[in-house]
Design a protein around this motif. Sequence first.
Motif, PDB file in Angstrom:
ATOM      1  N   LEU A 297       0.628  -1.070   0.035  1.00 51.74           N
ATOM      2  CA  LEU A 297      -0.178  -0.014   0.045  1.00 51.74           C
ATOM      3  C   LEU A 297       0.801   1.283  -0.082  1.00 51.74           C
ATOM      4  N   PRO A 298       2.006   1.248   0.655  1.00 52.08           N
ATOM      5  CA  PRO A 298       2.900   2.555   0.520  1.00 52.08           C
ATOM      6  C   PRO A 298       3.030   2.945  -0.871  1.00 52.08           C
ATOM      7  N   LEU A 299       3.236   2.065  -1.923  1.00 52.61           N
ATOM      8  CA  LEU A 299       3.302   2.332  -3.220  1.00 52.61           C
ATOM      9  C   LEU A 299       2.359   3.344  -3.539  1.00 52.61           C
ATOM     10  N   ALA A 300       1.151   3.434  -3.175  1.00 48.71           N
ATOM     11  CA  ALA A 300       0.023   3.916  -3.655  1.00 48.71           C
ATOM     12  C   ALA A 300       0.088   5.453  -3.589  1.00 48.71           C
ATOM     13  N   LYS A 301       1.067   5.872  -2.982  1.00 44.47           N
ATOM     14  CA  LYS A 301       1.311   7.338  -2.580  1.00 44.47           C
ATOM     15  C   LYS A 301       1.924   7.803  -3.894  1.00 44.47           C
ATOM     16  N   GLU A 302       2.622   7.105  -5.019  1.00 43.50           N
ATOM     17  CA  GLU A 302       3.180   7.491  -5.944  1.00 43.50           C
ATOM     18  C   GLU A 302       2.528   6.856  -7.218  1.00 43.50           C
ATOM     19  N   PHE A 303       1.970   5.762  -7.359  1.00 43.28           N
ATOM     20  CA  PHE A 303       1.525   4.977  -8.346  1.00 43.28           C
ATOM     21  C   PHE A 303       0.058   4.451  -8.088  1.00 43.28           C
ATOM     22  N   GLN A 304      -0.491   4.206  -9.266  1.00 48.10           N
ATOM     23  CA  GLN A 304      -1.888   3.520  -9.152  1.00 48.10           C
ATOM     24  C   GLN A 304      -1.709   2.077  -9.167  1.00 48.10           C
ATOM     25  N   LEU A 305      -2.172   1.378  -8.141  1.00 44.50           N
ATOM     26  CA  LEU A 305      -1.896   0.067  -7.758  1.00 44.50           C
ATOM     27  C   LEU A 305      -3.066  -0.691  -8.297  1.00 44.50           C
ATOM     28  N   ILE A 306      -2.968  -1.737  -9.267  1.00 41.57           N
ATOM     29  CA  ILE A 306      -3.924  -2.359 -10.052  1.00 41.57           C
ATOM     30  C   ILE A 306      -3.734  -3.845  -9.334  1.00 41.57           C
ATOM     31  N   LEU A 307      -4.734  -4.318  -8.569  1.00 36.31           N
ATOM     32  CA  LEU A 307      -4.706  -5.733  -8.058  1.00 36.31           C
ATOM     33  C   LEU A 307      -5.816  -6.422  -8.599  1.00 36.31           C
ATOM     34  N   TYR A 308      -5.739  -7.643  -8.899  1.00 33.65           N
ATOM     35  CA  TYR A 308      -6.751  -8.290  -9.377  1.00 33.65           C
ATOM     36  C   TYR A 308      -6.721  -9.781  -9.169  1.00 33.65           C
ATOM     37  N   ASP A 309      -7.697 -10.516  -9.093  1.00 30.03           N
ATOM     38  CA  ASP A 309      -7.805 -12.061  -8.662  1.00 30.03           C
ATOM     39  C   ASP A 309      -7.848 -12.613  -9.889  1.00 30.03           C
ATOM     40  N   GLN A 310      -6.951 -13.686 -10.399  1.00 33.39           N
ATOM     41  CA  GLN A 310      -6.880 -14.036 -11.618  1.00 33.39           C
ATOM     42  C   GLN A 310      -8.065 -15.306 -11.745  1.00 33.39           C
ATOM     43  N   ARG A 311      -8.383 -15.704 -13.118  1.00 32.31           N
ATOM     44  CA  ARG A 311      -9.522 -16.243 -13.506  1.00 32.31           C
ATOM     45  C   ARG A 311      -9.793 -17.422 -12.536  1.00 32.31           C
ATOM     46  N   GLY A 312     -10.904 -17.563 -11.806  1.00 35.12           N
ATOM     47  CA  GLY A 312     -11.225 -18.657 -10.824  1.00 35.12           C
ATOM     48  C   GLY A 312     -10.803 -18.448  -9.319  1.00 35.12           C
ATOM     49  N   CYS A 313     -10.009 -17.267  -9.158  1.00 39.05           N
ATOM     50  CA  CYS A 313      -9.274 -16.954  -7.967  1.00 39.05           C
ATOM     51  C   CYS A 313      -9.902 -15.963  -7.101  1.00 39.05           C
ATOM     52  N   GLY A 314      -9.922 -16.205  -5.858  1.00 34.55           N
ATOM     53  CA  GLY A 314     -10.513 -15.079  -5.023  1.00 34.55           C
ATOM     54  C   GLY A 314     -11.960 -14.943  -5.187  1.00 34.55           C
ATOM     55  N   LYS A 315     -12.264 -13.513  -5.539  1.00 37.25           N
ATOM     56  CA  LYS A 315     -13.709 -12.980  -6.021  1.00 37.25           C
ATOM     57  C   LYS A 315     -13.973 -13.026  -7.181  1.00 37.25           C
ATOM     58  N   SER A 316     -12.831 -13.397  -8.383  1.00 38.94           N
ATOM     59  CA  SER A 316     -13.169 -13.394  -9.746  1.00 38.94           C
ATOM     60  C   SER A 316     -13.952 -14.637 -10.124  1.00 38.94           C
ATOM     61  N   TYR A 317     -14.739 -14.717 -11.194  1.00 45.16           N
ATOM     62  CA  TYR A 317     -15.533 -15.732 -11.597  1.00 45.16           C
ATOM     63  C   TYR A 317     -14.749 -16.817 -12.056  1.00 45.16           C
ATOM     64  N   PRO A 318     -15.296 -18.201 -12.080  1.00 47.86           N
ATOM     65  CA  PRO A 318     -14.544 -19.196 -12.850  1.00 47.86           C
ATOM     66  C   PRO A 318     -14.195 -19.202 -14.170  1.00 47.86           C
ATOM     67  N   ALA A 319     -13.547 -19.828 -14.782  1.00 47.85           N
ATOM     68  CA  ALA A 319     -13.295 -19.574 -16.219  1.00 47.85           C
ATOM     69  C   ALA A 319     -14.314 -20.444 -16.738  1.00 47.85           C
ATOM     70  N   ASP A 320     -14.767 -20.399 -18.040  1.00 46.87           N
ATOM     71  CA  ASP A 320     -15.599 -21.105 -18.920  1.00 46.87           C
ATOM     72  C   ASP A 320     -15.347 -22.613 -18.778  1.00 46.87           C
ATOM     73  N   SER A 321     -15.879 -23.511 -18.480  1.00 48.32           N
ATOM     74  CA  SER A 321     -15.658 -24.860 -18.860  1.00 48.32           C
ATOM     75  C   SER A 321     -14.561 -25.405 -17.781  1.00 48.32           C
ATOM     76  N   ASN A 322     -14.074 -24.527 -16.775  1.00 52.89           N
ATOM     77  CA  ASN A 322     -13.044 -25.015 -15.862  1.00 52.89           C
ATOM     78  C   ASN A 322     -11.872 -25.003 -16.560  1.00 52.89           C
ATOM     79  N   LYS A 323     -11.593 -24.127 -17.618  1.00 55.35           N
ATOM     80  CA  LYS A 323     -10.257 -24.508 -18.567  1.00 55.35           C
ATOM     81  C   LYS A 323      -9.203 -23.304 -17.929  1.00 55.35           C
ATOM     82  N   TYR A 324      -8.178 -23.757 -17.485  1.00 52.74           N
ATOM     83  CA  TYR A 324      -7.084 -22.828 -17.014  1.00 52.74           C
ATOM     84  C   TYR A 324      -5.659 -23.032 -17.541  1.00 52.74           C
ATOM     85  N   THR A 325      -5.366 -22.251 -18.276  1.00 57.60           N
ATOM     86  CA  THR A 325      -4.026 -22.336 -18.978  1.00 57.60           C
ATOM     87  C   THR A 325      -3.195 -21.108 -18.651  1.00 57.60           C
ATOM     88  N   MET A 326      -1.893 -21.155 -19.172  1.00 56.11           N
ATOM     89  CA  MET A 326      -1.126 -19.926 -18.901  1.00 56.11           C
ATOM     90  C   MET A 326      -1.301 -18.915 -20.086  1.00 56.11           C
TER      91      MET A 326
END
Length: 283
Positions: free
Chosen positions: A48-77
């Motif tokens: 959070l201290p970096l928010a003094k200088e930058f805009q921090l974009i934090l996200y949950d990747q597909r199927g993670c945290g509060k993000s929705y599951p991927a279609d058909s549960n397909k997870y690839t790089m």
Amino acid sequence: MSSYNKQTQLIKVLDTILHVKIIGEGNPIVFLHGGPGSEHGFFLPHVLPLAKEFQLILYDQRGCGKSYPADSNKYTMKAEVEALEALRKELEFDKINVFGESWGSMLALLYASSYPNRVNKLFLTAAIGANAEGLVAFEKELLKRLSTIDKLKVFFINIGMKTGLITMDSMVKVLDPYYLFSKDALIRKLNTKINHNVNHILGDDMRNNYNLTEQLFRLDHIPVLVAQGSHDMITPAHIRDLLIKYIPHAELIEIQDCGHWTVVEQPDKINHLASRFFSNNTV
């Protein structure tokens, strides 16, 4: 921290919806969490201290945290790379700074190799390497460090997870202390969850298909900083062979008295390095 400009959004990308948190103002830094299957809360409140200088974009990747599951549960790089690119477009950024941790460091390299003209700078920490050799080395060292009792626990937890009788949380409780130089630092880690399904499916793709050794020349024009814990499963000396030799212009900095979770264990040092690096100054 409450004075920072914060917003949370659900953003439609490709086959799913991502949970995105935006904090602060300034040049954007996109944070890529590890796991695979973890969530963006791993970085909080440490960065959070970096928010003094930058805009921090934090996200949950597909199927993670509060993000929705991927279609058909397909997870690839590849799908994670394309989801990040779709997110960049949705947020209308021409270029992004990328901060990748552990598996997130691999995703950062995958993205930069695929879209080198969309990356300003790369900050990698708890790095794994340029190919699956790093994953093998990491797992071997982790197993080597486990006590006999914890090895038995891991064995039986694996059996329980396959039958659905035991959740990933039980595994996390056993392994978490081994990711740190000092176990006392564990109290600073938020209680984040890991999606076992994502971890398993994407983990198989990583082990079978992760190899950027012939693509990293595309990063020649991108400044790269690697901050590696002195006592990480993959030490700074080892990461030179696993990664730095493929991007020789990258700078490697050793974080003393630190394990794999540099962000949790030495946040002041990591924030200082990231601030200097993402600004116009040299480290």
